[in-house]
Design a protein around this motif. Structure first.
Motif: not given
Length: 215
Positions: A135-160
């Motif tokens: 949802g949210f944005v209508a699909e556009k002709k000539g562009t393939f809508r990706i429906a399935h994806s999972k992304g993750r960032w894990v961020i840790n400070a090593i020092n300052s």
């Protein structure tokens, strides 16, 4: 401290990376300029999962600021044509739409994603999850809508002034995508995107970024 945040994970197809289903069989495929790219098979998928490990001279707040700066995605994410804020629920919770530019004759891919940030109050590890949503944005002709994806960032400070970053993504690009193109994005995409991210983090507008206070 707990943060809600929507990162602009447009690296979606750009990184062809994997989460969840490929946690134990990672194989190092390439490394360059301190960026290590791993791949692992994903059950019921022809596309490998990818994991990227890297260290940056930056603060966790600076990286969050870059990810939140949706419009800047085109400046550093591999083959990103556009990235637009669709809905902002809070400063740390957004929905965005992005289009990935692919070489002819393959159709461009686009997706809508909702991403958020949480921080462990004890370890201070920041995790940014970002699945594709319908949802949210209508699909556009000539562009393939990706429906399935999972992304993750894990961020840790090593020092300052140094952070360790782990990025994983599992994505189904859909349609008839040739193997050579998938391999190009899986191998080259993470290297180029993370090199671009390293440069992005040094820009003055991110240097004074601060994380929100504990809620």
């Amino acid at each position: 401290m707990k943060i809600k945040f929507q990162w602009l994970f447009v690296c979606l197809f750009c990184l062809s990376v994997g989460l969840a289903n490929a946690q134990s069989n990672w194989t190092l495929k390439t490394q360059k300029d301190g960026i290590r790219v791993y791949m692992a098979p994903v059950a019921d998928s022809k596309v490998n999962a990818v994991k990227v490990l890297c260290e940056f001279e930056a603060t966790p707040a600076a990286l969050v600021a870059v990810l939140m700066d949706v419009k800047s995605c085109t400046e550093w994410v591999y083959h990103t044509k556009s990235c637009t804020l669709v809905k902002q629920n809070s400063p740390w919770d957004v929905v965005y739409h992005s289009e990935i530019n692919l070489p002819w004759p393959v159709e461009n891919r686009d997706f809508v994603a909702h991403l958020w940030v949480t921080q462990d109050p004890k370890t201070h590890t920041i995790i940014v999850d970002g699945p594709a949503i319908p949802g949210f944005v209508a699909e556009k002709k000539g562009t393939f809508r990706i429906a399935h994806s999972k992304g993750r960032w894990v961020i840790n400070a090593i020092n300052s002034h140094t952070i360790a970053v782990e990025y994983t993504l599992q994505v189904d690009p859909g349609g008839n995508v040739p193997a050579w193109l998938v391999n190009m994005f899986a191998a080259e995409g993470p290297i180029q995107s993370f090199k671009g991210l390293r440069l992005q983090l040094q820009k003055p507008r991110y240097q004074n970024a601060r994380l929100p206070e504990e809620i």
